[in-house]
Scaffold this active site. Structure first.
Site, PDB file in Angstrom:
ATOM      1  N   SER A 114       0.829  -1.211   0.000  1.00 33.93           N
ATOM      2  CA  SER A 114       0.000   0.000   0.000  1.00 33.93           C
ATOM      3  C   SER A 114       0.853   1.246   0.000  1.00 33.93           C
ATOM      4  O   SER A 114       0.403   2.308  -0.404  1.00 33.93           O
ATOM      5  CB  SER A 114      -0.854   0.070   1.264  1.00 33.93           C
ATOM      6  OG  SER A 114      -1.687  -1.024   1.359  1.00 33.93           O
ATOM      7  N   HIS A 135      -1.730  -3.033  -6.959  1.00 39.22           N
ATOM      8  CA  HIS A 135      -2.365  -2.688  -5.682  1.00 39.22           C
ATOM      9  C   HIS A 135      -3.869  -2.901  -5.744  1.00 39.22           C
ATOM     10  O   HIS A 135      -4.597  -2.125  -6.358  1.00 39.22           O
ATOM     11  CB  HIS A 135      -2.025  -1.225  -5.329  1.00 39.22           C
ATOM     12  CG  HIS A 135      -2.492  -0.802  -3.986  1.00 39.22           C
ATOM     13  ND1 HIS A 135      -3.023   0.434  -3.725  1.00 39.22           N
ATOM     14  CD2 HIS A 135      -2.528  -1.469  -2.798  1.00 39.22           C
ATOM     15  CE1 HIS A 135      -3.354   0.505  -2.447  1.00 39.22           C
ATOM     16  NE2 HIS A 135      -3.063  -0.634  -1.866  1.00 39.22           N
ATOM     17  N   GLU A 147      -4.516  -0.610  -8.880  1.00 41.52           N
ATOM     18  CA  GLU A 147      -3.514   0.367  -9.322  1.00 41.52           C
ATOM     19  C   GLU A 147      -2.298  -0.412  -9.830  1.00 41.52           C
ATOM     20  O   GLU A 147      -1.769  -1.265  -9.108  1.00 41.52           O
ATOM     21  CB  GLU A 147      -3.097   1.270  -8.151  1.00 41.52           C
ATOM     22  CG  GLU A 147      -4.210   2.201  -7.673  1.00 41.52           C
ATOM     23  CD  GLU A 147      -3.839   3.027  -6.441  1.00 41.52           C
ATOM     24  OE1 GLU A 147      -4.428   4.105  -6.259  1.00 41.52           O
ATOM     25  OE2 GLU A 147      -2.976   2.598  -5.638  1.00 41.52           O
ATOM     26  N   ASN A 185      -4.489   6.207  -1.885  1.00 49.50           N
ATOM     27  CA  ASN A 185      -4.032   6.445  -0.516  1.00 49.50           C
ATOM     28  C   ASN A 185      -3.364   7.806  -0.342  1.00 49.50           C
ATOM     29  O   ASN A 185      -3.143   8.260   0.773  1.00 49.50           O
ATOM     30  CB  ASN A 185      -3.088   5.333  -0.056  1.00 49.50           C
ATOM     31  CG  ASN A 185      -3.882   4.110   0.378  1.00 49.50           C
ATOM     32  OD1 ASN A 185      -5.052   4.221   0.743  1.00 49.50           O
ATOM     33  ND2 ASN A 185      -3.268   2.943   0.309  1.00 49.50           N
TER      34      ASN A 185
HETATM   35  N1  LIG Z   1      -5.604  -4.770   4.311  1.00 48.15           N
HETATM   36  C1  LIG Z   1      -5.790  -3.860   3.375  1.00 48.15           C
HETATM   37  O1  LIG Z   1      -6.789  -3.121   3.377  1.00 48.15           O
HETATM   38  C2  LIG Z   1      -4.803  -3.716   2.262  1.00 48.15           C
HETATM   39  C3  LIG Z   1      -5.223  -3.145   1.055  1.00 48.15           C
HETATM   40  C4  LIG Z   1      -4.310  -3.066  -0.005  1.00 48.15           C
HETATM   41  C5  LIG Z   1      -3.016  -3.514   0.168  1.00 48.15           C
HETATM   42  N2  LIG Z   1      -2.634  -4.053   1.365  1.00 48.15           N
HETATM   43  C6  LIG Z   1      -1.252  -4.557   1.469  1.00 48.15           C
HETATM   44  O2  LIG Z   1      -1.286  -5.962   1.298  1.00 48.15           O
HETATM   45  C7  LIG Z   1      -0.264  -6.581   2.083  1.00 48.15           C
HETATM   46  C8  LIG Z   1      -0.892  -7.613   3.001  1.00 48.15           C
HETATM   47  O3  LIG Z   1      -1.865  -7.001   3.817  1.00 48.15           O
HETATM   48  P1  LIG Z   1      -2.959  -7.859   4.584  1.00 48.15           P
HETATM   49  O4  LIG Z   1      -3.944  -6.876   5.127  1.00 48.15           O
HETATM   50  O5  LIG Z   1      -3.434  -8.975   3.721  1.00 48.15           O
HETATM   51  O6  LIG Z   1      -2.083  -8.455   5.773  1.00 48.15           O
HETATM   52  P2  LIG Z   1      -2.418  -9.717   6.720  1.00 48.15           P
HETATM   53  O7  LIG Z   1      -1.717  -9.447   7.985  1.00 48.15           O
HETATM   54  O8  LIG Z   1      -3.869 -10.016   6.713  1.00 48.15           O
HETATM   55  O9  LIG Z   1      -1.679 -10.941   5.969  1.00 48.15           O
HETATM   56  C9  LIG Z   1      -0.297 -11.024   5.781  1.00 48.15           C
HETATM   57  C10 LIG Z   1       0.065 -12.497   5.660  1.00 48.15           C
HETATM   58  O10 LIG Z   1       1.442 -12.580   5.248  1.00 48.15           O
HETATM   59  C11 LIG Z   1       2.035 -13.652   5.943  1.00 48.15           C
HETATM   60  N3  LIG Z   1       3.481 -13.436   5.951  1.00 48.15           N
HETATM   61  C12 LIG Z   1       4.189 -12.556   6.694  1.00 48.15           C
HETATM   62  N4  LIG Z   1       5.488 -12.634   6.365  1.00 48.15           N
HETATM   63  C13 LIG Z   1       5.594 -13.566   5.392  1.00 48.15           C
HETATM   64  C14 LIG Z   1       6.681 -14.082   4.628  1.00 48.15           C
HETATM   65  N5  LIG Z   1       7.929 -13.643   4.814  1.00 48.15           N
HETATM   66  N6  LIG Z   1       6.423 -15.024   3.698  1.00 48.15           N
HETATM   67  C15 LIG Z   1       5.141 -15.462   3.497  1.00 48.15           C
HETATM   68  N7  LIG Z   1       4.090 -15.025   4.191  1.00 48.15           N
HETATM   69  C16 LIG Z   1       4.318 -14.076   5.117  1.00 48.15           C
HETATM   70  C17 LIG Z   1       1.398 -13.629   7.316  1.00 48.15           C
HETATM   71  O11 LIG Z   1       1.504 -14.908   7.934  1.00 48.15           O
HETATM   72  C18 LIG Z   1      -0.056 -13.275   6.975  1.00 48.15           C
HETATM   73  O12 LIG Z   1      -0.839 -14.414   6.777  1.00 48.15           O
HETATM   74  C19 LIG Z   1       0.474  -5.442   2.768  1.00 48.15           C
HETATM   75  O13 LIG Z   1       1.577  -5.085   1.987  1.00 48.15           O
HETATM   76  C20 LIG Z   1      -0.561  -4.327   2.794  1.00 48.15           C
HETATM   77  O14 LIG Z   1       0.035  -3.062   2.815  1.00 48.15           O
HETATM   78  C21 LIG Z   1      -3.505  -4.183   2.405  1.00 48.15           C
END
Ligand SMILES: NC(=O)c1ccc[n+]([C@@H]2O[C@H](COP(=O)([O-])OP(=O)(O)OC[C@H]3O[C@@H](n4cnc5c(N)ncnc54)[C@H](O)[C@@H]3O)[C@@H](O)[C@H]2O)c1
Length: 373
Positions: A114, A135, A147, A185
């Site tokens: 993000s 994204h 995006e 964002n």
């Molecule tokens: N939540 C949102 O609204 C949103 C929206 C757009 C983008 N994002 C981006 O998406 C990404 C994930 O966000 P999320 O909300 O799904 O997080 P989340 O915490 O729900 O999930 C992250 C997952 O990654 C796993 N993980 C951590 N380190 C790891 C590694 N080294 N190898 C493999 N797996 C690993 C964790 O076990 C977890 O299951 C982030 O970069 C975030 O910025 C989030």
């Protein structure tokens, strides 16, 4: 095409569902077995619900195309990998460089980050030209916007390939420059920041600000209700990251009101308390339905949003059409901010901003040069 997803959290699982529903075989990798099991169970139940609603024909075959794995080397046959792990640059860089030792040289590597720089992630790779940002928005199966963010190293040809693929997945892709917050964002920051500022100055209570922006402004949710819904651990951190990444531009300055919520562990709806108290025994405050005050609030917040969109246009973060699509499809704004500006009249938007600037003498309220042209 075989698609790999790294991280099976909220975003990884959602993106996996989109890819599997588009007909791909999907390998989903996570370091946590519990996260894989949770994703598998929730994806199965989502697909069954979609089948019951008649939105997909065969939930079982879509589910069978998804494989949940805890060994990264299983992703060797993938031609596209989308990373959606924890928002940490060093961990992402390590994962990308490890992936390169596993996949073929023509496998596309994308990050769903993000707020991190795609260029920095690409720099961790031997073949940085195959890296880009992709994204998605939460929940990925429901939100159309994606995006596409090329790093400065990204091969330009990749962009049309990915754009076509996103269209085939039923998504609405827009192209954004690799700058903090990309489009949504970045431009959305004043919706939160200016609303908090109005509250902190005692101009209106939160419920009144939320009422004004929904009832007069036409937004689906007011800023305080929305921040509580997103969670302050996510929303505050994005604001802080954008602020720091923009070399502390006062326009993006985070607020102490929101920081204190984070410190208290009042993360919003998910903890039962944020700006509002969601306990069963609590009653949500009533707004003061004062039309004149409400209009002032909407004018101030919307002028700041339009200014942000104008600045993004001026600095070529995206083209006008993509800026409009991003804000209407990524955060469901009632209309595109550039169209809103036309409708309202540039001179009126400028008058609100200049008024704020003269009142506060703060750089935060400087108007974009495009509004003066
Ligand atoms: N939540 C949102 O609204 C949103 C929206 C757009 C983008 N994002 C981006 O998406 C990404 C994930 O966000 P999320 O909300 O799904 O997080 P989340 O915490 O729900 O999930 C992250 C997952 O990654 C796993 N993980 C951590 N380190 C790891 C590694 N080294 N190898 C493999 N797996 C690993 C964790 O076990 C977890 O299951 C982030 O970069 C975030 O910025 C989030």
């Amino acid at each position: 095409m075989v698609v790999g997803i790294i991280g099976s959290g909220a975003m990884g699982a959602g993106i996996a569902q989109v890819a599997a529903m588009a007909g791909h075989t999907v390998w989903i990798y996570d370091t946590q077995q519990a996260a894989l099991e949770k994703a598998s169970a929730s994806l199965k139940s989502n697909l069954i619900k979609l089948e019951e609603k008649g939105k997909i024909k065969d939930a079982a075959s879509v589910f069978a195309a998804m494989h949940f794995v805890s060994n990264l080397s299983t992703l060797a046959p993938c031609s596209l990998i989308i990373e959606a792990i924890i928002e940490n640059l060093n961990i992402k860089k390590t994962v990308f460089s490890e992936l390169e030792t596993i996949v073929a040289d023509d496998c596309i590597l994308a990050s769903n980050t993000s707020s991190l720089s795609i260029t920095s992630i690409a720099a961790a790779c031997k073949l940085p030209q195959r890296v880009l940002g992709l994204h998605f928005f939460n929940p990925a199966p429901l939100m159309a916007l994606v995006e596409i963010i090329p790093a400065i190293q990204t091969d330009e040809q990749l962009l049309s390939t990915i754009k076509e693929l996103m269209l085939a997945w039923g998504k609405t892709p827009v192209l954004a420059k690799d700058t903090p917050g990309f489009i949504v964002n970045r431009i959305a920051r004043p919706f939160y920041g200016e609303a908090i500022r109005i509250y902190e100055e005692g101009i209106a209570e939160m419920a009144t600000i939320d009422w004004a922006l929904t009832h007069i402004g036409g937004f689906k949710m007011g800023p305080f209700a929305l921040m509580d819904y997103i969670g302050h651990d996510v929303n505050y951190v994005v604001t802080e990251t954008v602020f720091e990444s923009f070399y502390y531009d006062p326009r993006y300055k985070p607020s102490f009101s929101q920081k204190r919520l984070l410190e208290a562990g009042w993360l919003g709806r998910k903890t039962g308390r944020g700006f509002y108290n969601y306990a069963a025994t609590a009653t949500l405050p009533n707004p003061k339905e004062d039309l004149e005050l409400g209009k002032q609030i909407v004018d101030r917040v919307v002028a700041m949003l339009i200014n942000e969109a104008m600045e993004a246009l001026h600095l070529q973060i995206a083209n006008a059409a993509d800026l409009e699509t991003a804000m209407t499809k990524g955060v469901n704004y009632p209309k595109g901010l550039l169209a809103w500006c036309e409708e309202w009249g540039k001179e009126n938007v400028l008058a609100v901003l200049d008024n704020l600037y003269h009142q506060y003498h703060e750089d935060r309220y400087r108007a974009c040069v495009l509004l003066r042209k």
